[in-house]
Design a protein around this motif. Structure first.
Motif, PDB file in Angstrom:
ATOM      1  N   VAL A 153      -4.449   2.053   4.808  1.00 15.19           N
ATOM      2  CA  VAL A 153      -4.011   0.650   4.715  1.00 15.19           C
ATOM      3  C   VAL A 153      -4.718  -0.044   3.546  1.00 15.19           C
ATOM      4  CG1 VAL A 153      -4.115  -1.608   5.880  1.00 15.19           C
ATOM      5  CG2 VAL A 153      -3.364   0.411   7.142  1.00 15.19           C
TER       6      VAL A 153
ATOM      7  N   LEU B  39      -2.939   1.622   0.356  1.00 14.46           N
ATOM      8  CA  LEU B  39      -1.484   1.499   0.198  1.00 14.46           C
ATOM      9  C   LEU B  39      -0.988   0.063   0.325  1.00 14.46           C
ATOM     10  CD1 LEU B  39      -0.302   4.629   2.235  1.00 14.46           C
ATOM     11  CD2 LEU B  39      -0.374   4.361  -0.251  1.00 14.46           C
ATOM     12  N   ILE B  40      -1.655  -0.723   1.158  1.00 12.41           N
ATOM     13  CA  ILE B  40      -1.170  -2.090   1.407  1.00 12.41           C
ATOM     14  C   ILE B  40      -1.957  -3.123   0.595  1.00 12.41           C
ATOM     15  CG2 ILE B  40      -0.697  -3.825   3.214  1.00 12.41           C
ATOM     16  CD1 ILE B  40       0.951  -1.218   3.440  1.00 12.41           C
TER      17      ILE B  40
ATOM     18  N   GLY C  12      -4.078  -2.362  -2.050  1.00 10.44           N
ATOM     19  CA  GLY C  12      -4.351  -1.943  -3.425  1.00 10.44           C
ATOM     20  C   GLY C  12      -5.733  -1.352  -3.668  1.00 10.44           C
TER      21      GLY C  12
ATOM     22  N   LEU D 228      -3.685  -0.641  13.323  1.00  8.70           N
ATOM     23  CA  LEU D 228      -3.505  -1.392  12.071  1.00  8.70           C
ATOM     24  C   LEU D 228      -4.145  -2.779  12.049  1.00  8.70           C
ATOM     25  CD1 LEU D 228       0.260  -0.557  11.409  1.00  8.70           C
ATOM     26  CD2 LEU D 228      -1.754   0.663  10.572  1.00  8.70           C
TER      27      LEU D 228
ATOM     28  N   VAL E 276      -8.304  -3.445  10.629  1.00 11.47           N
ATOM     29  CA  VAL E 276      -8.536  -3.381   9.177  1.00 11.47           C
ATOM     30  C   VAL E 276      -7.808  -4.525   8.460  1.00 11.47           C
ATOM     31  CG1 VAL E 276      -6.639  -1.725   8.743  1.00 11.47           C
ATOM     32  CG2 VAL E 276      -8.542  -1.878   7.158  1.00 11.47           C
TER      33      VAL E 276
ATOM     34  N   LEU F 237      -9.757  -7.478   6.330  1.00 10.03           N
ATOM     35  CA  LEU F 237      -9.529  -7.709   4.901  1.00 10.03           C
ATOM     36  C   LEU F 237      -9.021  -9.121   4.610  1.00 10.03           C
ATOM     37  CD1 LEU F 237      -7.961  -4.283   3.898  1.00 10.03           C
ATOM     38  CD2 LEU F 237     -10.199  -5.164   3.226  1.00 10.03           C
TER      39      LEU F 237
ATOM     40  N   HIS G 110       0.810  -8.134  -4.111  1.00  6.06           N
ATOM     41  CA  HIS G 110       1.123  -6.990  -3.231  1.00  6.06           C
ATOM     42  C   HIS G 110       2.408  -7.227  -2.438  1.00  6.06           C
ATOM     43  CE1 HIS G 110      -2.497  -4.994  -4.270  1.00  6.06           C
ATOM     44  NE2 HIS G 110      -3.304  -5.868  -3.689  1.00  6.06           N
TER      45      HIS G 110
ATOM     46  N   GLU H 185       5.852  -5.606  -3.022  1.00  3.31           N
ATOM     47  CA  GLU H 185       6.157  -4.203  -2.722  1.00  3.31           C
ATOM     48  C   GLU H 185       6.856  -4.068  -1.365  1.00  3.31           C
ATOM     49  OE1 GLU H 185       2.395  -2.154  -3.030  1.00  3.31           O
ATOM     50  OE2 GLU H 185       1.908  -3.325  -4.816  1.00  3.31           O
TER      51      GLU H 185
ATOM     52  N   LEU I  75       6.924  -1.647   0.767  1.00  2.77           N
ATOM     53  CA  LEU I  75       6.077  -1.050   1.803  1.00  2.77           C
ATOM     54  C   LEU I  75       5.184  -2.109   2.458  1.00  2.77           C
ATOM     55  CD1 LEU I  75       5.073   1.569   3.217  1.00  2.77           C
ATOM     56  CD2 LEU I  75       3.315   1.723   1.439  1.00  2.77           C
ATOM     57  N   VAL I  76       4.687  -3.045   1.669  1.00  3.42           N
ATOM     58  CA  VAL I  76       3.827  -4.113   2.205  1.00  3.42           C
ATOM     59  C   VAL I  76       4.642  -5.020   3.121  1.00  3.42           C
ATOM     60  CG1 VAL I  76       2.375  -6.076   1.567  1.00  3.42           C
ATOM     61  CG2 VAL I  76       2.322  -3.991   0.185  1.00  3.42           C
TER      62      VAL I  76
ATOM     63  N   PHE J  82       5.279  -3.207   6.309  1.00  2.94           N
ATOM     64  CA  PHE J  82       4.029  -3.146   7.060  1.00  2.94           C
ATOM     65  C   PHE J  82       3.822  -4.432   7.870  1.00  2.94           C
ATOM     66  CE2 PHE J  82      -0.514  -4.192   7.254  1.00  2.94           C
ATOM     67  CZ  PHE J  82      -1.029  -3.060   7.852  1.00  2.94           C
TER      68      PHE J  82
END
Lengths: 132, 119
Positions: free
Chosen positions: A124, A127-128, A130, B21, B24, B28, B51, B54, B56-57, B60
């Protein structure tokens, strides 16, 4: 003799989870799950503010970083982590999919899940978000 | 009654999603920068906004928000029943409100995930 349906009677009384430490830990896990939904709404609002523009987004982020909200978040985050750890414990105890002839000891399954969790968390980060 | 297995399945799936998930992600976004535990601020507008472009983000965050809502609202239902919200009508009321939050919240996340990308 005809079959009749019977409802399972709800027997637990309010406050049952205060009776001992194990019940309290169980209920804290449940609370952690509810906190996850609360954070889901916070993240949804974050996307709304992101869409609204930089000033709206930054104001929202600043609000989250004021000391009272930040320290409240630390407490709630602890419940989220507790929820995750106990979820990994219960996977080992329930084992809906059994890969071996005998069920694996739950501590082994817990350890595997924690390692998997660390790997997924690293993925994570890169990929999410950076990477570092 | 007919939908109950679906909501239980989404609850279970959401449990895995949140367990693996959420920690984390929350670390962050909410703690890394304020406590100086990370060299950059992953939640800063320029960083996160970059970000967010993207796919994928976007996927997610849709999965994360949807999973957490279906998991947490289901748990809240049973906590409230423990607290005394018992009976058919009370349970039906909780089902409508809490499942409504999960469904509309997930649709909202889907909307923001595809907005600016697909339309």
């Amino acid at each position: 003799m005809p079959m009749t349906s019977r409802e399972y009677a709800w027997k637990r009384r309010p406050g049952w989870w205060l009776r001992n430490r194990r019940y309290l830990m169980f209920q804290l896990r449940e609370a952690g799950g509810v906190i996850c939904a609360l954070y889901g709404l916070v993240l949804l609002n974050m996307l709304v503010q992101l869409r609204a523009g930089e000033s709206a987004y930054t104001a929202f982020l600043d609000l989250l970083r004021t000391p009272p909200v930040l320290y409240l978040n630390v407490v709630l985050f602890a419940l989220v982590v507790w929820h995750a750890l106990t979820w990994f414990m219960l996977i080992g105890k329930a084992q809906p999919i059994q890969f071996t002839r005998q069920p694996l000891p739950w501590k082994v399954v817990f350890g595997i899940n924690v390692l998997l969790w660390l790997g997924v968390s690293g993925a994570v980060v890169y990929l999410i978000f950076g990477g570092i | 009654m007919l939908l109950e297995p679906i909501f239980w399945s989404l609850f279970s799936l959401g449990g895995f999603i949140t367990a693996f998930l959420f920690p984390v992600t929350l670390f962050l976004l909410f703690f890394a920068a304020p406590f100086h535990l990370w060299p950059t601020d992953p939640a800063a507008y320029s960083t996160f906004g970059g970000h967010w472009k993207e796919p994928l983000v976007r996927l997610f965050f849709f999965v994360l928000i949807g999973g957490s809502l279906f998991h947490g609202t289901h748990r809240l239902k049973f906590m409230l029943m423990d607290a005394g919200f018992k009976g058919r009508s009370a349970e039906a009321f909780l089902d409508v409100i809490l499942n409504g939050v999960a469904i509309f919240g997930s649709l909202g996340a889907l909307f923001y995930a595809v907005r600016g990308w697909l339309f």
